[in-house]
Design an enzyme around this catalytic site. Sequence first.
Site, PDB file in Angstrom:
ATOM      1  N   SER A  15       0.814  -1.219   0.000  1.00 22.10           N
ATOM      2  CA  SER A  15       0.000   0.000   0.000  1.00 22.10           C
ATOM      3  C   SER A  15       0.852   1.275   0.000  1.00 22.10           C
ATOM      4  O   SER A  15       1.845   1.373   0.720  1.00 22.10           O
ATOM      5  CB  SER A  15      -0.910   0.014   1.223  1.00 22.10           C
ATOM      6  OG  SER A  15      -1.586   1.254   1.278  1.00 22.10           O
ATOM      7  N   THR A  62      -9.133  -1.161   2.610  1.00 21.30           N
ATOM      8  CA  THR A  62      -8.974  -1.548   1.210  1.00 21.30           C
ATOM      9  C   THR A  62      -9.397  -3.000   1.039  1.00 21.30           C
ATOM     10  O   THR A  62      -9.907  -3.627   1.972  1.00 21.30           O
ATOM     11  CB  THR A  62      -7.526  -1.233   0.754  1.00 21.30           C
ATOM     12  OG1 THR A  62      -7.434  -1.458  -0.651  1.00 21.30           O
ATOM     13  CG2 THR A  62      -6.483  -2.075   1.481  1.00 21.30           C
ATOM     14  N   LYS A  66     -13.971  -3.664   2.368  1.00 24.37           N
ATOM     15  CA  LYS A  66     -14.810  -2.457   2.347  1.00 24.37           C
ATOM     16  C   LYS A  66     -16.263  -2.758   2.734  1.00 24.37           C
ATOM     17  O   LYS A  66     -16.938  -1.909   3.310  1.00 24.37           O
ATOM     18  CB  LYS A  66     -14.764  -1.800   0.968  1.00 24.37           C
ATOM     19  CG  LYS A  66     -13.416  -1.144   0.676  1.00 24.37           C
ATOM     20  CD  LYS A  66     -13.430  -0.415  -0.651  1.00 24.37           C
ATOM     21  CE  LYS A  66     -12.063   0.168  -0.950  1.00 24.37           C
ATOM     22  NZ  LYS A  66     -12.040   0.937  -2.192  1.00 24.37           N
ATOM     23  N   ASP A 101     -14.032   7.388  -2.315  1.00 27.63           N
ATOM     24  CA  ASP A 101     -13.590   7.008  -3.667  1.00 27.63           C
ATOM     25  C   ASP A 101     -14.228   7.893  -4.748  1.00 27.63           C
ATOM     26  O   ASP A 101     -13.561   8.282  -5.708  1.00 27.63           O
ATOM     27  CB  ASP A 101     -13.944   5.536  -3.954  1.00 27.63           C
ATOM     28  CG  ASP A 101     -12.962   4.567  -3.294  1.00 27.63           C
ATOM     29  OD1 ASP A 101     -11.846   4.989  -2.939  1.00 27.63           O
ATOM     30  OD2 ASP A 101     -13.326   3.381  -3.155  1.00 27.63           O
ATOM     31  N   GLY A 127     -18.504  -3.682  -9.193  1.00 26.51           N
ATOM     32  CA  GLY A 127     -18.054  -4.098  -7.871  1.00 26.51           C
ATOM     33  C   GLY A 127     -18.041  -2.899  -6.924  1.00 26.51           C
ATOM     34  O   GLY A 127     -18.676  -1.867  -7.186  1.00 26.51           O
ATOM     35  N   SER A 153     -26.453  -8.441 -14.651  1.00 31.64           N
ATOM     36  CA  SER A 153     -27.490  -8.213 -13.638  1.00 31.64           C
ATOM     37  C   SER A 153     -26.961  -7.316 -12.517  1.00 31.64           C
ATOM     38  O   SER A 153     -27.707  -6.522 -11.945  1.00 31.64           O
ATOM     39  CB  SER A 153     -28.020  -9.541 -13.092  1.00 31.64           C
ATOM     40  OG  SER A 153     -27.012 -10.173 -12.369  1.00 31.64           O
ATOM     41  N   MET A 208      -8.966   2.820 -13.196  1.00 30.71           N
ATOM     42  CA  MET A 208      -8.751   3.015 -11.753  1.00 30.71           C
ATOM     43  C   MET A 208      -7.552   2.237 -11.230  1.00 30.71           C
ATOM     44  O   MET A 208      -7.019   2.548 -10.169  1.00 30.71           O
ATOM     45  CB  MET A 208      -9.995   2.588 -10.975  1.00 30.71           C
ATOM     46  CG  MET A 208     -11.119   3.569 -11.092  1.00 30.71           C
ATOM     47  SD  MET A 208     -12.372   3.124  -9.881  1.00 30.71           S
ATOM     48  CE  MET A 208     -13.727   4.040 -10.541  1.00 30.71           C
TER      49      MET A 208
HETATM   50  P1  NDP Z   1     -14.515  -6.039  -7.056  1.00 32.42           P
HETATM   51  O1  NDP Z   1     -13.829  -7.346  -6.896  1.00 32.42           O
HETATM   52  O2  NDP Z   1     -15.584  -5.620  -6.099  1.00 32.42           O
HETATM   53  O3  NDP Z   1     -15.185  -5.970  -8.536  1.00 32.42           O
HETATM   54  C1  NDP Z   1     -14.453  -6.359  -9.665  1.00 32.42           C
HETATM   55  C2  NDP Z   1     -15.181  -5.892 -10.916  1.00 32.42           C
HETATM   56  O4  NDP Z   1     -14.314  -6.156 -12.039  1.00 32.42           O
HETATM   57  C3  NDP Z   1     -16.497  -6.624 -11.199  1.00 32.42           C
HETATM   58  O5  NDP Z   1     -17.380  -5.719 -11.813  1.00 32.42           O
HETATM   59  C4  NDP Z   1     -16.056  -7.726 -12.177  1.00 32.42           C
HETATM   60  O6  NDP Z   1     -17.076  -8.144 -13.053  1.00 32.42           O
HETATM   61  C5  NDP Z   1     -15.023  -6.974 -12.980  1.00 32.42           C
HETATM   62  N1  NDP Z   1     -14.041  -7.851 -13.646  1.00 32.42           N
HETATM   63  C6  NDP Z   1     -13.044  -8.551 -13.054  1.00 32.42           C
HETATM   64  N2  NDP Z   1     -12.323  -9.210 -13.991  1.00 32.42           N
HETATM   65  C7  NDP Z   1     -12.889  -8.907 -15.190  1.00 32.42           C
HETATM   66  C8  NDP Z   1     -12.603  -9.295 -16.533  1.00 32.42           C
HETATM   67  N3  NDP Z   1     -11.580 -10.104 -16.833  1.00 32.42           N
HETATM   68  N4  NDP Z   1     -13.375  -8.795 -17.524  1.00 32.42           N
HETATM   69  C9  NDP Z   1     -14.415  -7.977 -17.229  1.00 32.42           C
HETATM   70  N5  NDP Z   1     -14.748  -7.579 -15.968  1.00 32.42           N
HETATM   71  C10 NDP Z   1     -13.981  -8.055 -14.969  1.00 32.42           C
HETATM   72  O7  NDP Z   1     -13.329  -4.960  -7.099  1.00 32.42           O
HETATM   73  P2  NDP Z   1     -13.448  -3.393  -6.826  1.00 32.42           P
HETATM   74  O8  NDP Z   1     -14.667  -2.908  -7.521  1.00 32.42           O
HETATM   75  O9  NDP Z   1     -13.317  -3.112  -5.377  1.00 32.42           O
HETATM   76  O10 NDP Z   1     -12.121  -2.814  -7.514  1.00 32.42           O
HETATM   77  C11 NDP Z   1     -11.962  -2.751  -8.921  1.00 32.42           C
HETATM   78  C12 NDP Z   1     -10.623  -2.124  -9.258  1.00 32.42           C
HETATM   79  O11 NDP Z   1     -10.594  -0.748  -8.902  1.00 32.42           O
HETATM   80  C13 NDP Z   1      -9.444  -2.779  -8.514  1.00 32.42           C
HETATM   81  O12 NDP Z   1      -8.492  -3.120  -9.472  1.00 32.42           O
HETATM   82  C14 NDP Z   1      -8.919  -1.713  -7.603  1.00 32.42           C
HETATM   83  O13 NDP Z   1      -7.522  -1.770  -7.499  1.00 32.42           O
HETATM   84  C15 NDP Z   1      -9.351  -0.426  -8.295  1.00 32.42           C
HETATM   85  N6  NDP Z   1      -9.565   0.670  -7.341  1.00 32.42           N
HETATM   86  C16 NDP Z   1      -8.774   1.779  -7.437  1.00 32.42           C
HETATM   87  C17 NDP Z   1      -8.938   2.839  -6.575  1.00 32.42           C
HETATM   88  C18 NDP Z   1      -8.059   4.048  -6.705  1.00 32.42           C
HETATM   89  O14 NDP Z   1      -8.021   4.845  -5.771  1.00 32.42           O
HETATM   90  N7  NDP Z   1      -7.390   4.231  -7.832  1.00 32.42           N
HETATM   91  C19 NDP Z   1      -9.958   2.830  -5.514  1.00 32.42           C
HETATM   92  C20 NDP Z   1     -10.783   1.625  -5.522  1.00 32.42           C
HETATM   93  C21 NDP Z   1     -10.557   0.584  -6.392  1.00 32.42           C
HETATM   94  P3  NDP Z   1     -18.147  -9.322 -12.622  1.00 32.42           P
HETATM   95  O15 NDP Z   1     -19.109  -8.653 -11.669  1.00 32.42           O
HETATM   96  O16 NDP Z   1     -18.779  -9.699 -13.902  1.00 32.42           O
HETATM   97  O17 NDP Z   1     -17.329 -10.392 -11.974  1.00 32.42           O
END
Ligand code: NDP
Length: 262
Positions: A15, A62, A66, A101, A127, A153, A208
């Site tokens: 981190s 993180t 969360k 965020d 997510g 969905s 992101m």
């Molecule tokens: P989650 O695990 O909650 O969600 C992951 C999301 O990514 C889901 O919508 C999932 O889709 C999708 N996904 C994963 N792999 C694939 C793929 N191969 N193709 C298409 N869609 C995919 O993670 P978070 O939402 O918490 O975080 C997402 C990203 O954001 C992380 O990489 C994190 O590092 C980054 N982040 C950056 C921040 C910053 O300050 N810059 C702050 C917060 C997060 P499905 O639902 O279909 O599985």
Amino acid sequence: MGERYAVIGQPVAHSKSPWIHAQFARATQQDLEYGCIEAPLGGFTRAADEFRDGGGKGLNVTLPFKEDAYQYCAQLTPRARDARAVNTIRFGTETFGDNTDGVGLVRDLARLGADVRGSRVLLMGAGGAARGVVGALVEAGASRLTIANRNESKAREIATRWRISASGYEALLPEFELVINATSAGLAGESPGVPPDVLARAKHAYDMVYGRDTPFLAAARAARVPTSDGLGMLVEQAAESFFVWRGVRPDTAPVLRELRGR
Ligand code: NDP
């Protein structure tokens, strides 16, 4: 000894938050200490309680905690409630949960000149990160906001709540000025599946994910679309957490500049 704060996650050793908050504290002359807590899966509540009982004043939260933090807090800000995720905890007579965020993303986009107001925006992912920013994008005045996700969905559920559009990737039309990748696909070296014509038509592509190049950013660059990673968002959301805790807003520009140079 200064008041104690920490970031809690799994894994968390990588981190950048301790370094960022140390810079903020120095620049604003705040006396605080900021550490890292690596909690085991299922061990969030215990680790957070221990930190609080030991005199800790606040936590950044993180992955993957969360949603645990959301359940843990007695009081929630509207933006944490909307996101159903907490990334900032302040301990006091009650445990207060916030989510910084969304404001972090919108401030970084403003810095980049990628204005949300009046723009057609595509948000990919459904997510915790997408849930954390969708309200801020709506408030920032996107003329149209569409959310796309592999699991459609989940996108529809968020879209219904915010009265925006939802879509799978294949059905997207090339109509967006700003394309934001809130998926974690880049961490696995994958692209979320945005159609090439949709990306090529954009005026800005934002991922992101930070600290690495991603196939999404590479594809945008190949289509001559300006790009940015999520490092600026990381610094901006940290600054907002610092404000929640200390009531002081640090200058983010020098911290981001130095972080980019490291
Ligand atoms: P989650 O695990 O909650 O969600 C992951 C999301 O990514 C889901 O919508 C999932 O889709 C999708 N996904 C994963 N792999 C694939 C793929 N191969 N193709 C298409 N869609 C995919 O993670 P978070 O939402 O918490 O975080 C997402 C990203 O954001 C992380 O990489 C994190 O590092 C980054 N982040 C950056 C921040 C910053 O300050 N810059 C702050 C917060 C997060 P499905 O639902 O279909 O599985």
